[in-house]
Design a protein around this motif. Structure first.
Motif, PDB file in Angstrom:
ATOM      1  N   TYR A  25       0.858  -1.185   0.000  1.00  0.00           N
ATOM      2  CA  TYR A  25       0.000   0.000   0.000  1.00  0.00           C
ATOM      3  C   TYR A  25       0.893   1.233   0.000  1.00  0.00           C
ATOM      4  CZ  TYR A  25      -3.712   3.236   1.402  1.00  0.00           C
ATOM      5  OH  TYR A  25      -4.622   4.273   1.439  1.00  0.00           O
ATOM      6  N   CYS A  27       0.499   5.630   0.116  1.00  0.00           N
ATOM      7  CA  CYS A  27      -0.403   6.772   0.231  1.00  0.00           C
ATOM      8  C   CYS A  27      -0.368   7.550  -1.069  1.00  0.00           C
ATOM      9  CB  CYS A  27       0.030   7.666   1.376  1.00  0.00           C
ATOM     10  SG  CYS A  27      -0.042   6.769   2.933  1.00  0.00           S
ATOM     11  N   CYS A 213      -6.537   5.660   5.291  1.00  0.00           N
ATOM     12  CA  CYS A 213      -5.529   4.731   4.749  1.00  0.00           C
ATOM     13  C   CYS A 213      -5.546   3.398   5.490  1.00  0.00           C
ATOM     14  CB  CYS A 213      -4.139   5.360   4.789  1.00  0.00           C
ATOM     15  SG  CYS A 213      -3.944   6.604   3.490  1.00  0.00           S
ATOM     16  N   HIS A 239       1.132  10.853  10.008  1.00  0.00           N
ATOM     17  CA  HIS A 239       0.217   9.983   9.257  1.00  0.00           C
ATOM     18  C   HIS A 239       0.474   8.489   9.486  1.00  0.00           C
ATOM     19  CE1 HIS A 239      -2.734   8.955   6.338  1.00  0.00           C
ATOM     20  NE2 HIS A 239      -1.874   8.504   5.448  1.00  0.00           N
ATOM     21  N   GLU A 243      -1.610   5.652  11.433  1.00  0.00           N
ATOM     22  CA  GLU A 243      -2.122   4.464  10.728  1.00  0.00           C
ATOM     23  C   GLU A 243      -1.787   3.194  11.521  1.00  0.00           C
ATOM     24  OE1 GLU A 243      -1.615   3.597   6.558  1.00  0.00           O
ATOM     25  OE2 GLU A 243      -1.234   5.691   6.125  1.00  0.00           O
TER      26      GLU A 243
END
Ligand code: AMP
Ligand code: ZN
Length: 472
Positions: A25, A27, A213, A239, A243
């Motif tokens: 993954y 962002c 996210c 961030h 997460e």
């Protein structure tokens, strides 16, 4: 394959947990403006990581790159323009896809939008799980994550403990804030007049940036831990720290096994960013007469963990490097004699091995490109000496095709050529020819050249300081 893991601050061996498919993954873009070339340094680095995992390490990849299409900035932008949020973000999403294709990025398997109903529901479910496990509290209709409820909070960003204790108990509503301000952060924001709102079973409101996210990664990639999570270096805090907090407290499992962060593109030694206004977009760069393949080469030629200062002279050097590569490939067409030479095959195999070793060593692109150009030099001398024959050419081409599977510049250049895109040097040649025609007062010929360029999408403007040009 070795990669530097931000979590451990060490290079580590990396393979997907199931031995086959890397579930990763990254962002994606906050779609309140067209992405600039700093953003695209990150996405090009991601593409090089993806290609190395596939073509060097031999894994399959399932890659998810999201669009942040609801957050403080997108809402403010849509309000400023008086547009519905989805209509406002749509054009930047379209521009992103266009720029990715222009830069030769392999498409991601998934590009989810935060506002997809399924994703909003996944965010609601994750917040509900966090509430149920006692990691949250409510205040004025918003839901916050209690950082004191997670003893390991701050591990990724290496927050100092004192700073964190000062922050615990105080709240922050903004999506972005500094490390020194580690606070209880917002998971779900209370509805405000004029803002979009949803209720996935936790009360009306809209998601905070961080929960988006966590929820999309686990919804689309499946059970935690995912194999790899990536993003620009500025995302480490808050961030990615947040997460991790959300995902790990909700699932009770490690969120991601490997954390990869890409360093920034700078301009005059400052981060290229929308807020500083010191940025170029891909169309800006192409409008100045450069090719996207040149930009791609420049942005990937520096190691992803070092900062890179963007300069136009850097673009010129990148262009020169691509020419050396493509001129060499063109030279292979002219090789005569059917012989093959074991020492050529051996030299090629050594370079290929060197290239793969460099890429597998934390994506050392500069060493890998060094191998490519040393091979070009060696083979150019061998061609000069007549010790390369037709029998060698297929093996040489195969090695260069492999290099370009990872680097992705020569195939992009070929596509640009096929679509009639003229290089800057091509245009300059036309302009010189036209000047000569005018000097000998052959105005019909000069005009023909102008028309020809126009047909190829280049507009000439004669002014007091000579002829300038731009693309249509
Ligand atoms: P944003 O649209 O701000 O959410 O950024 C999208 C991605 O681009 C994130 O991974 C950022 O970390 C990255 N990014 C932003 N500015 C730069 C820059 N100057 N150089 C490299 N990456 C950047
Ligand atoms: Zn994210």
């Amino acid at each position: 394959m070795r990669l530097y893991n931000t979590l451990t601050r060490q290079r580590e061996d990396f393979a997907p947990a199931d031995g086959t498919t890397v579930r990763m993954y990254a962002c994606g873009l906050t779609v309140y403006a067209r992405g600039h070339i700093g953003n695209f340094r990150t996405f090009i680095s991601l593409d090089v990581l993806r290609r190395t995992l596939k073509y060097v390490a031999g894994f399959q990849v399932k890659q998810v790159v999201n669009f942040t299409d609801v957050d403080d900035k997108t809402i403010a932008g849509a309000q400023r323009e008086g547009l519905p949020l989805a209509e406002y973000t749509e054009r930047y999403i379209a521009a992103f896809h266009e720029d990715c294709a222009t830069l030769g990025l392999e498409p991601s398997e998934e590009n989810p939008r935060a506002t997809d109903p399924g994703n909003i529901q996944a965010m609601g479910d994750m917040v509900a799980a966090l509430e149920q496990k006692g990691h949250t509290y409510r205040s004025d209709g918003s839901i916050y994550f209690k950082i004191a409820s997670m003893p390991t909070y701050g591990r990724l960003a290496r927050l100092d403990h004192e700073g964190m204790q000062a922050g615990a108990g105080a709240r922050v509503d903004a999506d972005e804030y500094e490390k020194e301000d580690a606070r209880d952060f917002v998971l779900w924001k209370a509805t405000k007049p004029g803002e979009p709102t949803w209720d996935p079973g936790i009360g009306p409101g809209r998601p905070g940036w961080h929960i988006e996210c966590s929820a999309m990664a686990l919804r689309l990639l499946g059970e935690a831990p995912i194999d790899l999570h990536a993003g620009g270096i500025d995302l480490v805090f808050p961030h990615h720290e947040n997460e991790i907090a959300q995902s790990e407290c909700a699932t009770g499992k490690t969120f991601a096994r490997m954390w990869v962060h890409f360093e920034h593109l700078l301009v005059e030694n400052q981060k290229m960013s929308k807020s500083l206004g010191n940025f170029f977009t891909i169309p800006d760069v192409i409008g100045k007469g450069y090719r996207a393949s040149t930009l791609r080469y420049l942005l990937l030629s520096a190691h992803y963990r070092s900062r890179l200062n963007f300069t136009w002279s850097g673009m010129a050097q990148a262009e020169e490097a691509i020419r050396r590569w493509t001129d060499f490939l063109a030279r292979l067409d002219a090789v005569t004699g059917s012989a093959s030479h074991p020492e050529v095959a051996e030299r090629v195999a050594t370079a290929r091995q060197g290239f793969d070793t460099a890429m597998a060593d934390d994506l050392n692109t500069s060493a890998a490109l060094g191998e490519v150009f040393e091979l070009v030099r060696a083979l150019n001398s061998q061609i000069d000496a007549g010790t390369v024959g037709q029998g060698d050419v297929a093996g040489i081409r195969a090695a260069f095709a492999h290099f370009d599977d990872v680097i992705g510049v020569v195939s992009l250049r070929a596509k640009e050529d096929a679509s009639g895109g003229l290089s800057e040097a091509d245009v300059e040649r036309y302009i010189t020819d036209r000047q000569e025609a005018r000097r000998r007062r052959d105005f019909a010929a000069a005009d023909r050249i102008r028309q020809e360029l126009l047909a190829l999408g280049v507009i000439l403007e004669d002014g007091p300081h000579g002829t300038r040009w731009k693309r249509k």
